[in-house]
Design a protein around this motif. Structure first.
Motif, PDB file in Angstrom:
ATOM      1  N   GLY A  38      20.383  41.365  -1.474  1.00 21.99           N
ATOM      2  CA  GLY A  38      19.675  40.345  -2.230  1.00 21.99           C
ATOM      3  C   GLY A  38      18.453  40.936  -2.910  1.00 21.99           C
ATOM      4  O   GLY A  38      18.376  42.147  -3.150  1.00 21.99           O
ATOM      5  N   GLU A  39      17.483  40.088  -3.202  1.00 20.14           N
ATOM      6  CA  GLU A  39      16.275  40.574  -3.860  1.00 20.14           C
ATOM      7  C   GLU A  39      15.273  41.153  -2.865  1.00 20.14           C
ATOM      8  O   GLU A  39      14.297  41.785  -3.267  1.00 20.14           O
ATOM      9  CB  GLU A  39      15.630  39.444  -4.674  1.00 20.14           C
ATOM     10  CG  GLU A  39      16.509  38.971  -5.832  1.00 20.14           C
ATOM     11  CD  GLU A  39      15.790  38.002  -6.747  1.00 20.14           C
ATOM     12  OE1 GLU A  39      14.586  37.728  -6.492  1.00 20.14           O
ATOM     13  OE2 GLU A  39      16.411  37.523  -7.712  1.00 20.14           O
ATOM     14  N   ASP A  40      15.490  40.931  -1.579  1.00 21.25           N
ATOM     15  CA  ASP A  40      14.554  41.402  -0.558  1.00 21.25           C
ATOM     16  C   ASP A  40      14.995  42.753  -0.004  1.00 21.25           C
ATOM     17  O   ASP A  40      15.326  42.893   1.176  1.00 21.25           O
ATOM     18  CB  ASP A  40      14.439  40.368   0.569  1.00 21.25           C
ATOM     19  CG  ASP A  40      13.912  39.043   0.068  1.00 21.25           C
ATOM     20  OD1 ASP A  40      13.012  39.064  -0.801  1.00 21.25           O
ATOM     21  OD2 ASP A  40      14.403  37.996   0.523  1.00 21.25           O
ATOM     22  N   GLY A  41      14.999  43.735  -0.876  1.00 23.38           N
ATOM     23  CA  GLY A  41      15.391  45.074  -0.471  1.00 23.38           C
ATOM     24  C   GLY A  41      14.220  45.849   0.083  1.00 23.38           C
ATOM     25  O   GLY A  41      13.159  45.281   0.391  1.00 23.38           O
ATOM     26  N   PRO A  42      14.349  47.143   0.245  1.00 20.96           N
ATOM     27  CA  PRO A  42      13.277  47.979   0.797  1.00 20.96           C
ATOM     28  C   PRO A  42      12.024  47.919  -0.077  1.00 20.96           C
ATOM     29  O   PRO A  42      12.115  47.824  -1.292  1.00 20.96           O
ATOM     30  CB  PRO A  42      13.893  49.378   0.808  1.00 20.96           C
ATOM     31  CG  PRO A  42      14.965  49.335  -0.238  1.00 20.96           C
ATOM     32  CD  PRO A  42      15.521  47.942  -0.180  1.00 20.96           C
ATOM     33  N   GLN A  43      10.884  47.986   0.572  1.00 22.03           N
ATOM     34  CA  GLN A  43       9.608  47.965  -0.145  1.00 22.03           C
ATOM     35  C   GLN A  43       8.750  49.180   0.170  1.00 22.03           C
ATOM     36  O   GLN A  43       7.561  49.205  -0.141  1.00 22.03           O
ATOM     37  CB  GLN A  43       8.853  46.684   0.186  1.00 22.03           C
ATOM     38  CG  GLN A  43       9.528  45.422  -0.333  1.00 22.03           C
ATOM     39  CD  GLN A  43       9.719  45.434  -1.849  1.00 22.03           C
ATOM     40  OE1 GLN A  43       8.771  45.709  -2.598  1.00 22.03           O
ATOM     41  NE2 GLN A  43      10.925  45.153  -2.320  1.00 22.03           N
ATOM     42  N   SER A  44       9.355  50.172   0.800  1.00 26.10           N
ATOM     43  CA  SER A  44       8.649  51.420   1.110  1.00 26.10           C
ATOM     44  C   SER A  44       9.689  52.485   1.385  1.00 26.10           C
ATOM     45  O   SER A  44      10.873  52.188   1.583  1.00 26.10           O
ATOM     46  CB  SER A  44       7.753  51.250   2.341  1.00 26.10           C
ATOM     47  OG  SER A  44       8.551  51.042   3.500  1.00 26.10           O
ATOM     48  N   TRP A  45       9.245  53.748   1.425  1.00 25.02           N
ATOM     49  CA  TRP A  45      10.183  54.818   1.768  1.00 25.02           C
ATOM     50  C   TRP A  45      10.591  54.728   3.234  1.00 25.02           C
ATOM     51  O   TRP A  45      11.705  55.104   3.600  1.00 25.02           O
ATOM     52  CB  TRP A  45       9.579  56.178   1.455  1.00 25.02           C
ATOM     53  CG  TRP A  45       9.470  56.436  -0.015  1.00 25.02           C
ATOM     54  CD1 TRP A  45       8.336  56.524  -0.765  1.00 25.02           C
ATOM     55  CD2 TRP A  45      10.568  56.605  -0.931  1.00 25.02           C
ATOM     56  NE1 TRP A  45       8.651  56.736  -2.084  1.00 25.02           N
ATOM     57  CE2 TRP A  45      10.014  56.801  -2.217  1.00 25.02           C
ATOM     58  CE3 TRP A  45      11.954  56.620  -0.791  1.00 25.02           C
ATOM     59  CZ2 TRP A  45      10.796  57.002  -3.348  1.00 25.02           C
ATOM     60  CZ3 TRP A  45      12.744  56.830  -1.922  1.00 25.02           C
ATOM     61  CH2 TRP A  45      12.167  57.018  -3.176  1.00 25.02           C
ATOM     62  N   ALA A  46       9.696  54.201   4.073  1.00 22.20           N
ATOM     63  CA  ALA A  46      10.073  53.984   5.476  1.00 22.20           C
ATOM     64  C   ALA A  46      11.245  53.007   5.562  1.00 22.20           C
ATOM     65  O   ALA A  46      12.162  53.193   6.372  1.00 22.20           O
ATOM     66  CB  ALA A  46       8.877  53.468   6.271  1.00 22.20           C
ATOM     67  N   ASP A  47      11.245  51.979   4.714  1.00 23.05           N
ATOM     68  CA  ASP A  47      12.377  51.036   4.665  1.00 23.05           C
ATOM     69  C   ASP A  47      13.648  51.741   4.199  1.00 23.05           C
ATOM     70  O   ASP A  47      14.743  51.471   4.702  1.00 23.05           O
ATOM     71  CB  ASP A  47      12.070  49.884   3.709  1.00 23.05           C
ATOM     72  CG  ASP A  47      11.154  48.835   4.312  1.00 23.05           C
ATOM     73  OD1 ASP A  47      10.901  48.894   5.531  1.00 23.05           O
ATOM     74  OD2 ASP A  47      10.685  47.967   3.559  1.00 23.05           O
ATOM     75  N   PHE A  48      13.512  52.627   3.225  1.00 20.36           N
ATOM     76  CA  PHE A  48      14.680  53.355   2.718  1.00 20.36           C
ATOM     77  C   PHE A  48      15.332  54.166   3.833  1.00 20.36           C
ATOM     78  O   PHE A  48      16.551  54.301   3.892  1.00 20.36           O
ATOM     79  CB  PHE A  48      14.252  54.274   1.567  1.00 20.36           C
ATOM     80  CG  PHE A  48      15.383  54.963   0.857  1.00 20.36           C
ATOM     81  CD1 PHE A  48      16.021  54.376  -0.216  1.00 20.36           C
ATOM     82  CD2 PHE A  48      15.803  56.233   1.258  1.00 20.36           C
ATOM     83  CE1 PHE A  48      17.062  55.024  -0.885  1.00 20.36           C
ATOM     84  CE2 PHE A  48      16.838  56.883   0.599  1.00 20.36           C
ATOM     85  CZ  PHE A  48      17.470  56.282  -0.465  1.00 20.36           C
ATOM     86  N   TRP A  49      14.504  54.683   4.741  1.00 24.12           N
ATOM     87  CA  TRP A  49      15.023  55.473   5.864  1.00 24.12           C
ATOM     88  C   TRP A  49      15.504  54.600   7.034  1.00 24.12           C
ATOM     89  O   TRP A  49      16.201  55.096   7.904  1.00 24.12           O
ATOM     90  CB  TRP A  49      13.937  56.431   6.359  1.00 24.12           C
ATOM     91  CG  TRP A  49      14.146  57.856   5.977  1.00 24.12           C
ATOM     92  CD1 TRP A  49      14.658  58.850   6.760  1.00 24.12           C
ATOM     93  CD2 TRP A  49      13.866  58.482   4.712  1.00 24.12           C
ATOM     94  NE1 TRP A  49      14.715  60.040   6.073  1.00 24.12           N
ATOM     95  CE2 TRP A  49      14.231  59.849   4.810  1.00 24.12           C
ATOM     96  CE3 TRP A  49      13.342  58.029   3.497  1.00 24.12           C
ATOM     97  CZ2 TRP A  49      14.081  60.758   3.770  1.00 24.12           C
ATOM     98  CZ3 TRP A  49      13.200  58.917   2.464  1.00 24.12           C
ATOM     99  CH2 TRP A  49      13.562  60.257   2.583  1.00 24.12           C
ATOM    100  N   ASP A  50      15.140  53.334   7.029  1.00 26.31           N
ATOM    101  CA  ASP A  50      15.424  52.462   8.177  1.00 26.31           C
ATOM    102  C   ASP A  50      16.847  51.911   8.096  1.00 26.31           C
ATOM    103  O   ASP A  50      17.100  50.877   7.483  1.00 26.31           O
ATOM    104  CB  ASP A  50      14.410  51.315   8.219  1.00 26.31           C
ATOM    105  CG  ASP A  50      14.442  50.558   9.538  1.00 26.31           C
ATOM    106  OD1 ASP A  50      15.481  50.608  10.234  1.00 26.31           O
ATOM    107  OD2 ASP A  50      13.448  49.891   9.857  1.00 26.31           O
ATOM    108  N   VAL A  51      17.782  52.603   8.729  1.00 23.31           N
ATOM    109  CA  VAL A  51      19.194  52.221   8.633  1.00 23.31           C
ATOM    110  C   VAL A  51      19.546  51.072   9.584  1.00 23.31           C
ATOM    111  O   VAL A  51      20.659  50.536   9.502  1.00 23.31           O
ATOM    112  CB  VAL A  51      20.116  53.428   8.902  1.00 23.31           C
ATOM    113  CG1 VAL A  51      19.934  54.479   7.818  1.00 23.31           C
ATOM    114  CG2 VAL A  51      19.861  54.020  10.281  1.00 23.31           C
ATOM    115  N   GLU A  52      18.644  50.690  10.454  1.00 23.33           N
ATOM    116  CA  GLU A  52      18.885  49.509  11.286  1.00 23.33           C
ATOM    117  C   GLU A  52      18.470  48.242  10.545  1.00 23.33           C
ATOM    118  O   GLU A  52      19.204  47.246  10.537  1.00 23.33           O
ATOM    119  CB  GLU A  52      18.113  49.637  12.610  1.00 23.33           C
ATOM    120  CG  GLU A  52      18.655  50.744  13.501  1.00 23.33           C
ATOM    121  CD  GLU A  52      17.974  50.772  14.857  1.00 23.33           C
ATOM    122  OE1 GLU A  52      17.136  49.871  15.147  1.00 23.33           O
ATOM    123  OE2 GLU A  52      18.261  51.695  15.644  1.00 23.33           O
TER     124      GLU A  52
END
Length: 346
Positions: free
Chosen positions: A135-149
């Motif tokens: 949806g529109e609530d995707g990652p908002q930081s590089w830490a989110d990009f790495w957070d596969v959980e």
């Protein structure tokens, strides 16, 4: 009957016209929507205005320039380059020093040109996500990009070192102002590589071009990828389910350089002077959402406030980003690239 003076004047005019017709050069860029935008906004209009016959090619970056210069078989007059790669190539002696008495950069942002490369556009390396997945609530930081959980799914990542190490350190908790300090040692580079190794089982593709990473998102082949903001905007215009954020993005610029030994050096310098003018740069955002490097391009009336707000170099967007360090790339890119290539083959 023509007088001698008239004949001389006619011959002179014909000679001038012939000389203009003889002006030609070859430009190499990276293809896809990016080169299409360059062609429509810069190359074609400037060629018409100057009478220079411009041939366009696509190429693989400074490795191609290195090969041409080392073999003495230089066929390219101007190449598009990332700023970091150009800084390193200039330090290696692969590029001609630019003549800023010919190329007017008096109205450029001071960080957007160097002795060997003049800025053509400002862009951001961002993380993008598939809106069908998140949806529109995707990652908002590089830490989110790495957070596969938190954000399960497949990733794509850059297959070369430029713009690849900084996100890894930001994801690892390094403050933006300390990223290049940490990267200024082999231990720091290894720390970034270890963070990428951590994500590697989830990386489906290590992309090698902007056209490729845009197509990956347009086709929905991965759920997230790194890449360049303008490519993702064009993918979205073409129906791709893609969004991105400028938060923690890398603020960078592309530039134009002249390979050492270019066959049409003076013509190349003249052409760079032409496409650096605001009346060309203000057209680029019509085709791809990259910002101009000439500040006067914002004053011509061609770039609306709404468009400017979506450009990487707008004050609000720039404040969220980490500016690329050309000094780091000039000093460390070669070592880092070797280490990165080894990591890819593990």
């Amino acid at each position: 009957m023509k007088t001698k003076a008239t004949l001389i004047a006619t011959v002179s005019l014909l000679a001038t016209a012939a000389a203009a017709q003889d002006k030609s050069l070859t430009i190499a860029s990276w293809g896809g929507s990016y080169q299409d935008a360059q062609s429509m906004a810069l190359f074609e209009p400037a060629a018409e205005a100057t009478g220079i016959d411009v041939s366009q090619e696509t190429y693989g970056g400074m490795a191609d320039v290195r090969l041409q210069v080392s073999t003495g078989a230089v066929t390219l007059d101007i190449v598009a380059s990332g700023s970091g790669s150009a800084a390193r190539a200039g330090a290696e002696g692969l590029l001609e020093e630019l003549d800023y008495d010919v190329i007017d950069v008096s109205n450029f942002y001071p960080t957007l040109y160097s002795p060997y490369c003049v800025g053509g556009d400002v862009f951001s390396t961002v993380y993008a996500w598939n809106t069908d997945t998140y949806g529109e609530d995707g990652p908002q930081s590089w830490a989110d990009f790495w957070d596969v959980e938190k954000f399960p799914g497949t990733r794509a990542y850059r297959g070369s070192v430029a713009g690849a190490l900084e996100p890894a350190l930001l994801a690892d908790g390094v403050p933006p102002e300390e990223v290049y300090e940490v990267l200024s040692s082999e231990e720091g580079i290894e720390r970034a590589l270890d963070k990428i190794r951590e994500l590697k089982p989830h990386i489906e593709v290590f992309w090698s071009s902007g056209a490729q990473h845009a197509q990956l998102m347009k086709d929905g082949e991965v759920d997230m990828t790194t890449g360049w903001n303008g490519r993702f905007d064009n993918a979205a215009k073409d129906g791709g389910a893609v969004m991105y954020s400028f938060n923690e993005a890398l603020l960078d610029y592309d530039c134009f350089a002249i390979p050492k030994g270019a066959p049409n050096l003076d013509v190349a310098m003249e052409f760079l002077a032409e496409i650096s003018k605001p009346e060309y740069q203000d057209d680029l955002p019509k085709y791809i959402t990259y910002g101009p490097t000439n500040k006067l391009a914002y004053d011509t009336g061609e770039i609306t406030d709404e468009v400017a707000a979506g450009l990487p170099s707008s004050p609000e967007n720039a404040a969220m980003q980490l500016p690329i360090s050309l000094e780091w790339y000039a000093e460390w890119e070669t070592i880092a690239a070797e280490m990165y290539a080894e990591m890819l083959t593990e």
